[in-house]
Motif scaffolding. Structure first.
Motif, mmCIF file in Angstrom:
data_model
loop_
_atom_site.group_PDB
_atom_site.id
_atom_site.type_symbol
_atom_site.label_atom_id
_atom_site.label_comp_id
_atom_site.label_asym_id
_atom_site.label_seq_id
_atom_site.Cartn_x
_atom_site.Cartn_y
_atom_site.Cartn_z
ATOM 1 N N ASP A 173 -1.585 -5.044 1.046
ATOM 2 C CA ASP A 173 -0.923 -4.122 1.956
ATOM 3 C C ASP A 173 -1.318 -2.674 1.718
ATOM 4 O O ASP A 173 -1.396 -1.893 2.653
ATOM 5 N N ASN A 174 -1.503 -2.290 0.453
ATOM 6 C CA ASN A 174 -2.018 -0.951 0.190
ATOM 7 C C ASN A 174 -2.655 -0.870 -1.184
ATOM 8 O O ASN A 174 -2.398 -1.695 -2.057
ATOM 9 N N ALA A 175 -3.517 0.112 -1.353
ATOM 10 C CA ALA A 175 -4.204 0.379 -2.619
ATOM 11 C C ALA A 175 -4.254 1.886 -2.803
ATOM 12 O O ALA A 175 -4.360 2.639 -1.833
ATOM 13 N N SER A 176 -4.142 2.335 -4.057
ATOM 14 C CA SER A 176 -4.119 3.774 -4.309
ATOM 15 C C SER A 176 -4.740 4.100 -5.663
ATOM 16 O O SER A 176 -4.875 3.232 -6.526
ATOM 17 N N ARG A 212 -4.704 4.082 0.666
ATOM 18 C CA ARG A 212 -4.804 3.553 2.018
ATOM 19 C C ARG A 212 -3.820 2.410 2.187
ATOM 20 O O ARG A 212 -3.754 1.506 1.362
ATOM 21 N N GLN A 213 -3.029 2.474 3.261
ATOM 22 C CA GLN A 213 -2.148 1.375 3.647
ATOM 23 C C GLN A 213 -2.874 0.569 4.714
ATOM 24 O O GLN A 213 -3.450 1.129 5.646
ATOM 25 N N PHE A 214 -2.846 -0.755 4.580
ATOM 26 C CA PHE A 214 -3.549 -1.632 5.512
ATOM 27 C C PHE A 214 -2.608 -2.402 6.439
ATOM 28 O O PHE A 214 -3.006 -2.824 7.519
ATOM 29 N N ASP A 215 -1.378 -2.651 5.997
ATOM 30 C CA ASP A 215 -0.458 -3.457 6.774
ATOM 31 C C ASP A 215 0.944 -2.909 6.560
ATOM 32 O O ASP A 215 1.287 -2.563 5.427
ATOM 33 N N PRO A 216 1.814 -2.718 7.516
ATOM 34 C CA PRO A 216 1.727 -3.179 8.895
ATOM 35 C C PRO A 216 0.883 -2.275 9.798
ATOM 36 O O PRO A 216 0.495 -2.669 10.886
ATOM 37 N N SER A 217 0.608 -1.037 9.393
ATOM 38 C CA SER A 217 -0.293 -0.190 10.166
ATOM 39 C C SER A 217 -1.240 0.490 9.192
ATOM 40 O O SER A 217 -0.908 0.692 8.031
ATOM 41 N N GLU A 218 -2.422 0.837 9.670
ATOM 42 C CA GLU A 218 -3.408 1.468 8.805
ATOM 43 C C GLU A 218 -3.214 2.975 8.803
ATOM 44 O O GLU A 218 -3.121 3.609 9.849
ATOM 45 N N LEU A 219 -3.108 3.537 7.608
ATOM 46 C CA LEU A 219 -2.989 4.985 7.462
ATOM 47 C C LEU A 219 -3.325 5.396 6.039
ATOM 48 O O LEU A 219 -3.265 4.604 5.109
ATOM 49 N N TRP A 220 -3.719 6.656 5.887
ATOM 50 C CA TRP A 220 -3.975 7.246 4.574
ATOM 51 C C TRP A 220 -2.687 7.884 4.093
ATOM 52 O O TRP A 220 -1.882 8.344 4.895
ATOM 53 N N PHE A 221 -2.464 7.933 2.779
ATOM 54 C CA PHE A 221 -1.257 8.562 2.250
ATOM 55 C C PHE A 221 -1.552 9.282 0.945
ATOM 56 O O PHE A 221 -2.543 9.013 0.275
ATOM 57 N N GLY A 222 -0.695 10.242 0.635
ATOM 58 C CA GLY A 222 -0.759 10.951 -0.633
ATOM 59 C C GLY A 222 0.449 10.597 -1.465
ATOM 60 O O GLY A 222 1.462 10.118 -0.947
ATOM 61 N N GLN A 223 0.340 10.813 -2.759
ATOM 62 C CA GLN A 223 1.460 10.519 -3.643
ATOM 63 C C GLN A 223 1.493 11.505 -4.802
ATOM 64 O O GLN A 223 0.458 12.006 -5.232
ATOM 65 N N ALA A 224 2.681 11.807 -5.259
ATOM 66 C CA ALA A 224 2.881 12.669 -6.419
ATOM 67 C C ALA A 224 4.180 12.249 -7.067
ATOM 68 O O ALA A 224 5.098 11.759 -6.396
#
Length: 155
Positions: free
Chosen positions: A96-99, A123-135
């Protein structure tokens, strides 16, 4: 419907450490350079409707369980990198996602604790594809030392 995720870490199951002592660091240092750890974790995801009308029954009925795996490596006592992968629904995509993240840790050997901060993205792959940041920030607590014995296992 917009899906909001509620992450709950349920366990960091094991820490595998491979360390080499440096000349300026004590051999018995708890937080070492060249240290690698493996993290296993779980989560529960719930939708916006459940959050708006939260109850234990709604979380049990509508929540989705997930599982993840992560690995961190510290090149020095203070700086490292990490990667995580998470899955919640293997019917669509297995992942579903990898970071990935950069980690700064501030060890206090005398009290066996190390506060840390991190930042990264993925990157999130499911349920929708989008890039994300985290801290974020946290507190590293080394696993308890197991008692040892010199007694033989068999006679």
């Amino acid at each position: 419907m917009k899906l909001m995720k509620l992450w709950m870490t349920v366990a960091i199951c094991t820490t595998v450490t491979a360390a080499t002592a440096q000349s300026n660091v004590r051999n018995d240092s708890i937080f070492r350079a060249d240290e690698t750890s493996l993290d296993l974790f779980g989560s529960v995801s719930i939708g916006q409707e459940t959050i708006n009308h939260i109850s234990g029954r709604r979380v049990v009925d509508d929540g989705r369980l997930g599982a993840g795996l992560g690995m961190n490596h510290f090149f020095t006592r203070y700086f490292g990198i990490g990667a995580d992968a998470y899955t919640e629904n293997t019917e669509h995509r297995f992942l579903d996602n990898a970071s990935g993240k950069l980690i700064g840790r501030f060890p206090f050997e005398s009290i066996h604790l190390a506060p840390y901060v991190y930042g990264g993205g993925g990157r999130q792959f499911d349920p929708s594809e989008l890039w994300f940041g985290q801290a974020g920030a946290g507190l590293a607590v080394p696993p308890a030392t197991l008692p040892t014995s010199n007694a033989p296992l068999h006679e």
